[in-house]
Design an enzyme around this catalytic site. Structure first.
Site, short mmCIF file in Angstrom:
data_model
loop_
_atom_site.label_atom_id
_atom_site.label_comp_id
_atom_site.label_asym_id
_atom_site.label_seq_id
_atom_site.Cartn_x
_atom_site.Cartn_y
_atom_site.Cartn_z
N GLY A 28 -45.52 8.43 40.91
CA GLY A 28 -44.73 7.69 41.88
C GLY A 28 -43.63 6.87 41.25
O GLY A 28 -43.31 5.77 41.72
N ASN A 46 -33.26 9.55 32.76
CA ASN A 46 -33.66 10.11 34.06
C ASN A 46 -33.43 9.06 35.14
O ASN A 46 -33.99 7.97 35.09
CB ASN A 46 -35.14 10.51 33.96
CG ASN A 46 -35.60 11.36 35.12
OD1 ASN A 46 -35.97 10.84 36.16
ND2 ASN A 46 -35.59 12.67 34.94
N CYS A 100 -38.19 14.58 42.60
CA CYS A 100 -39.52 14.03 42.39
C CYS A 100 -40.34 14.13 43.67
O CYS A 100 -39.98 13.56 44.69
CB CYS A 100 -39.45 12.57 41.95
SG CYS A 100 -41.09 11.89 41.67
N LYS A 108 -31.46 17.47 37.90
CA LYS A 108 -32.79 18.07 37.76
C LYS A 108 -33.23 18.66 39.08
O LYS A 108 -33.42 17.96 40.07
CB LYS A 108 -33.80 17.03 37.28
CG LYS A 108 -35.17 17.61 37.03
CD LYS A 108 -35.97 16.78 36.07
CE LYS A 108 -37.31 17.39 35.74
NZ LYS A 108 -38.08 16.52 34.83
N GLY A 117 -47.29 22.32 33.80
CA GLY A 117 -48.10 23.00 32.79
C GLY A 117 -47.93 24.51 32.82
O GLY A 117 -47.20 25.05 33.65
N GLY A 131 -41.03 23.73 32.01
CA GLY A 131 -42.07 24.17 32.92
C GLY A 131 -43.11 24.97 32.15
O GLY A 131 -42.97 26.17 31.99
C1 LIG Z 1 -47.21 12.74 34.35
C2 LIG Z 1 -45.87 13.30 34.63
C3 LIG Z 1 -44.82 12.44 34.95
C4 LIG Z 1 -43.55 12.92 35.23
N1 LIG Z 1 -42.54 12.04 35.52
C5 LIG Z 1 -41.28 12.52 35.73
C6 LIG Z 1 -40.19 11.64 35.95
O1 LIG Z 1 -40.33 10.41 35.93
N2 LIG Z 1 -38.96 12.17 36.19
C7 LIG Z 1 -38.76 13.53 36.19
O2 LIG Z 1 -37.63 13.96 36.40
N3 LIG Z 1 -39.76 14.39 35.95
C8 LIG Z 1 -41.02 13.91 35.74
N4 LIG Z 1 -42.04 14.81 35.48
C9 LIG Z 1 -41.76 16.25 35.46
C10 LIG Z 1 -41.54 16.75 34.02
O3 LIG Z 1 -40.45 16.11 33.43
C11 LIG Z 1 -41.31 18.27 34.00
O4 LIG Z 1 -40.16 18.58 34.76
C12 LIG Z 1 -42.48 19.05 34.59
O5 LIG Z 1 -43.69 18.42 34.26
C13 LIG Z 1 -42.52 20.51 34.12
O6 LIG Z 1 -42.66 20.60 32.72
P1 LIG Z 1 -44.10 20.79 31.97
O7 LIG Z 1 -44.79 21.91 32.66
O8 LIG Z 1 -43.77 21.05 30.55
O9 LIG Z 1 -44.83 19.51 32.17
C14 LIG Z 1 -43.31 14.31 35.20
C15 LIG Z 1 -44.36 15.19 34.87
C16 LIG Z 1 -45.62 14.70 34.59
C17 LIG Z 1 -46.71 15.67 34.24
#
Ligand SMILES: Cc1cc2nc3c(=O)[nH]c(=O)nc-3n(C[C@H](O)[C@H](O)[C@H](O)COP(=O)(O)O)c2cc1C
Ligand SMILES: Cc1cc2nc3c(=O)[nH]c(=O)nc-3n(C[C@H](O)[C@H](O)[C@H](O)COP(=O)(O)OP(=O)(O)OC[C@H]3O[C@@H](n4cnc5c(N)ncnc54)[C@H](O)[C@@H]3O)c2cc1C
Ligand SMILES: Cc1cc2nc3c(=O)[nH]c(=O)nc-3n(C[C@H](O)[C@H](O)[C@H](O)COP(=O)(O)OP(=O)(O)OC[C@H]3O[C@@H](n4cnc5c(N)ncnc54)[C@H](O)[C@@H]3O)c2cc1C
Ligand SMILES: Cc1cc2nc3c(=O)[nH]c(=O)nc-3n(C[C@H](O)[C@H](O)[C@H](O)COP(=O)(O)O)c2cc1C
Ligand code: FES
Ligand code: FES
Lengths: 304, 255, 304, 255
Positions: free
Chosen positions: A72, A99, A129, A164, A216, A242
């Site tokens: 959040g 960001n 988000c 994004k 993930g 991703g």
């Molecule tokens: C715990 C958590 C917090 C995140 N917070 C943000 C955020 O503040 N702003 C944002 O643009 N993306 C946020 N993301 C998304 C990640 O930056 C990323 O786009 C997404 O997790 C996909 O990549 P991954 O599969 O390598 O985690 C968050 C992801 C996770 C898991």
């Protein structure tokens, strides 16, 4: 230029590996494990105008090869971030991608303005988000709204603006083209897929927020598909993310058309992951017949 | 904080669904650890489980360089940990969190109140307290007789009262019932267990300064992701359990 | 009614476990492993008007906790299916849900008409197949088109019509409400998420078709979220699917609002899976405090 | 076809990245199996790998009730299979596919042409053919010396020529080069290996009736999902490799 370096608007990166926003705080915690100045850049946690406390807990859940989060957008507010967090990263000479989040176009604009002169290298405009009741993803699912917020932030910011994108849309190329028209310097993608887990004992959604963002390895095929499609639809560069956990995943994103990549969830499983990927990249380039990282970009497309 | 791989030297079933791990680690690392801290355990080397699991430090054997962890099999991750064979490497982030404030403590007698899988961290605490010459009394609550563990270990360090919810072993009822009936107290109390228990303990022990150890679902385990927050009592925001805790003054946070 | 039975339009099911379309052929192959009359029903492979040969190979790839497929609706055509495949299922007295596909509204209508009098219990209108160049998913992403094709098939069919929704949309409730308005008797969801894998050696998308449909446990959180949202948006019943491998997954879908579930990819890993889930269901109901399967439906919602 | 669990009795590295499994199964099951058939192997009991892996039947030992499989570690699934320890259970669908048509065969001498991991199914075939009194000559191609396996086993049954791409062992070049140079032929040929090799073999051996064994990425492995099709030569559509194959008459399908 070295074999690993890649060049994007505002970002001369010594390598294409970047920790993803929200999964790496403001870098300090991970600097315990390796010198983070080794990274290509850092995408810091989302900043809003004022401090935000985020959602109720539980905020995370594990899923098959992935996780759900509904943090959040908790953050101390853009001014505090500039004051307390950026100096550490400046000392490290680590390129910062900030960001930027908000509930209204005005808030996005205010955060971008506040960052002017702060020494960051680029803005990552978070219109995707899924974990806040207002703002966030709704800006990322309507091309007109995405256009409008990009245009405003672009006018307000003194650094290149990367937008994004949310994967929770019928046609991501439409949004990508809208933000390109609005002047975006680049695209970062993908944010999380909206998901849910229900707890069998309480018989209620496990996350206090109900829904959360799925990230993930589980989502990697969706991310690759979208990067591939957007690469064909726009001319501005893409930072892909991703589900990256291995160096093969990194190469796959570059082949799909990403100019650099971000690693999110994998940091939780292995705090050394970004450092390890940087070390492995030269060998992987050689193994798959490339002489530089730049050379890989977009090579998965039929006409290249 | 470090990421290390330790050699699993022993894995034993010590109570119903309750596994004790003994992991060999470097002595330099072990001496850094304070009671109340935890480790963040990687489940396996695949992408099937993207989150680590937080498990409390239960004991340290400095002669054999062994770290003891005790965990209950409650879900998919702990079920996989249960299957691990000795001589495999266990990937840990260690030490996580802040631990109990032993240095600042001005006490002659402390009360340790543990429930279920909240019991393990109290054991290394009890050891350290008695080493400092502080008397400890432990009140440990379990579901049922089959769940009880470490009774003798605690008894070797001081008084220890076991209670079970169903009365199948020791006293019957909650830890707070035992405290009431046996009129137990101390200069401080330290408590770890389910939130409902902690709430009851906090109410019951209002007059005594206390520390509680909290649980929350975690992402990073090191303070970077904001997954594990809890609201502060003074309305000034929230703190991270993994980084600012897991041990808090009982009146510092809102349960 | 027994503890396991559930009742939906046209479908009086002795239990809520159904193999998903495309993952179970027409039943014969799996009848080698257990008597398939044990199943609640069967969703047979998509039928088109004429025989289709499908896409080039490779057609499948493995992903983290999931798989991609781009079969491309290969099938012998509706008439051959009626002639060669349905008698076997009729002998078994197994309720048949016939998956109907097409490239044009007219083709959908023709397939539905051809099925009249064939003895099937329901139609599953597949407006969500991502693996064919025309037809398929485009019918499932535009509410007006979804409305139109549902209305036509509903008018043509002599059995209840369930519409199979695509998850590749910005707001799935809009599509669900459109097909409900068009007279759909129920909804089945979700079909696969569109994904891609790139082969590092050939530097090309691994599937000959380029993109494919992502299925398996990886997508379960997205499926649960969508079933939960659609349950609140429509009054017609839902058959839920997406990543089911365990009995807990079955309960989770029912809690989210599904009245029955379908199991797809898991059949490939474990051909006995549907049989095992049926055997486990009574124990799981007891474990989680329910006296019947019907009782679980929708109980994950705050107001129930 | 059955789903069974067999006990892994031996796992050996017999050439570079090449593992030989010996799995104990019931005799009743083993007698059903024909050369050319394959098994569909489950990687593990988790949801990490949703697809099984097709591996050819390489040999059967009816005295010890052992099934032999030989596989090369080429990706994530075979890498996991490599890690399996003896005495674990291996989950198989068995037997899959149709196998070579031994009964209809009217031959005195057949030529077996194998490439790399296409060699294993030819071994059990060679055994069965020689049992029927048919003479076999094997031409086996490998990348390099380190990859060669089962040379002695084939030599015990008939003539066997090994060739390596890099000439590090045996002849140099492709199997078709060996056939050319050594003027090999037979009443039939049976071939299994990479598609490129099969194409070359088919062209070279046009005059001889032949059977080829094909590979394709599979889903179900039992004919239910249409993942593994190949076009028929007569333009009448396609056939399923898992169910209608993996063995086809060389002129039946379009490579
Ligand atoms: C715990 C958590 C917090 C995140 N917070 C943000 C955020 O503040 N702003 C944002 O643009 N993306 C946020 N993301 C998304 C990640 O930056 C990323 O786009 C997404 O997790 C996909 O990549 P991954 O599969 O390598 O985690 C968050 C992801 C996770 C898991
Ligand atoms: C600081 C701390 C110390 C702990 N010490 C111990 C201990 O010494 N012994 C012990 O048995 N347990 C301890 N726990 C609880 C333990 O972490 C959980 O029981 C465990 O994570 C459950 O994992 P699972 O995969 O079996 O369950 P699943 O339900 O399959 O796990 C899914 C996700 O939820 C999280 N989760 C589930 N239950 C809990 C919980 N109670 N607390 C935090 N996260 C949870 C898991 O970490 C995982 O991310 C501690 C928790 C914390 C926060
Ligand atoms: C009928 C048949 C018999 C076979 N017999 C043998 C044998 O005896 N020995 C042996 O070493 N190999 C054999 N193969 C090939 C073997 O199945 C693959 O090498 C193996 O599946 C690769 O799995 P992986 O997880 O290591 O590779 P990954 O690339 O990680 O696998 C990803 C997916 O692609 C599939 N795949 C990858 N390569 C192939 C391939 N060449 N053929 C079919 N599917 C593939 C996998 O099954 C899996 O679904 C056979 C294939 C078939 C179709
Ligand atoms: C190989 C394969 C073929 C499929 N074919 C069809 C099809 O013909 N018609 C259809 O509506 N869905 C088809 N699907 C989608 C499934 O029915 C199901 O909706 C999806 O796979 C999600 O469920 P799962 O995760 O349990 O597999 C297919 C899926 C797979 C994996
Ligand atoms: S778990 Fe990430 S901040 Fe505590
Ligand atoms: S693998 Fe399913 S039909 Fe062959």
């Amino acid at each position: 230029m070295s074999r690993l370096s890649v060049r994007l608007p505002g970002l001369d990166l010594k390598n294409p590996i970047i920790p993803a926003s929200g999964c790496f705080g403001f870098g300090k915690e991970y600097d315990q494990f390796y010198p983070i100045e080794k990274l290509g850049a850092i995408m810091i946690k989302a900043a809003t105008e004022k401090k935000r406390l985020g959602n109720k807990t539980p905020r995370v859940a594990e899923t098959y090869s992935g996780m759900l989060n509904a943090i959040g957008l908790q953050n101390p507010g853009v001014d505090t971030i500039i004051k307390n967090e950026l100096p550490f990263l400046k000392d490290k000479q680590l390129p910062v991608i900030a960001n930027v989040a908000g509930s209204t176009i005005e808030e996005y604009e205010a955060v971008a303005k506040a960052l002017n002169g702060s020494g960051i290298q680029a803005i990552e405009l978070n219109i995707s988000c899924p974990n806040v009741k207002e703002g966030g993803v709704q800006f990322g699912t309507d091309p007109d709204v995405a256009y409008a917020v990009t245009k405003r932030v672009k006018a307000a910011a003194d650094v290149p603006v990367y937008v994004k994108l949310s994967p929770n849309v019928t046609d991501i190329t439409v949004i990508a083209q809208a933000v390109e028209r609005a002047g975006a310097d680049g695209i970062t993608m993908i944010n999380t897929l909206t998901g849910m887990q229900i707890d069998l004992n309480s018989r209620r959604p496990l996350l206090a927020n109900g829904v959360g963002g799925l990230s993930g390895p589980a989502i990697k095929p969706v991310a690759i598909r979208m990067v591939y499609q957007v690469y064909q639809a726009v001319k501005i560069p893409i930072i892909g993310m991703g589900g990256i956990t291995t160096i093969e995943d990194v190469i796959e994103f570059l082949l799909a058309g990403a100019s650099a990549v971000a690693v999110g969830t994998a940091n939780f499983q292995n705090p050394m992951i970004c450092s390890e990927l940087i070390d492995q990249l030269p060998f992987a380039l050689e193994k798959y017949g490339f002489t530089s990282a730049e050379e890989v970009i977009g090579k998965g497309h039929l006409n290249e | 904080m470090k990421q290390v791989k330790g050699l699993l030297r022993a894995t034993d079933l010590i109570a119903r669904d309750t596994i004790q791990y003994q992991i060999e680690l470097s002595p330099a690392l072990l001496t850094e650890i304070k009671p109340g801290q935890f480790v963040h355990v990687r489940i396996d080397q695949t992408a099937a489980h993207m989150l680590r699991r937080p498990i409390s430090i239960c004991d340290i054997d400095f002669e054999k360089n062994l770290l003891t962890l005790i965990f209950k099999v409650v879900g998919k991750g702990t079920a996989k940990l249960k299957e691990k064979q000795i001589e495999t490497m266990i990937d840990l982030l260690i030490p996580c969190g802040n631990g109990y404030p032993l240095d600042e403590l001005d006490a002659e007698h402390v009360l340790l109140i543990g429930g279920g899988i909240g019991v393990p961290p109290l054991y290394y605490l009890a050891k350290k307290l008695t080493e400092q010459g502080i008397k400890v009394t432990a009140v440990l609550g379990f579901q049922s007789k089959a769940d009880v563990f470490y009774e003798d270990a605690f008894k070797a360090l001081g008084d220890c009262f076991i209670t079970t919810n169903d009365g199948s072993y020791g006293d019957t009822g909650f830890v707070t019932d035992v405290i009431e009936q046996r009129q137990l107290t101390g200069d401080y109390y330290f408590s770890c267990g389910p939130t409902l228990m902690l709430k009851a303990v906090k109410t019951k022990m209002q007059a005594v300064p206390g520390y509680i150890s909290l649980e929350e679902r975690m992402g990073c385990g090191i303070g970077a992701c904001y997954a594990c927050v809890i609201d502060k009592a003074d309305d000034s925001g929230n703190v991270k359990i993994c980084h600012d805790g897991p041990v808090f003054r009982a009146n510092e946070v809102i349960l």
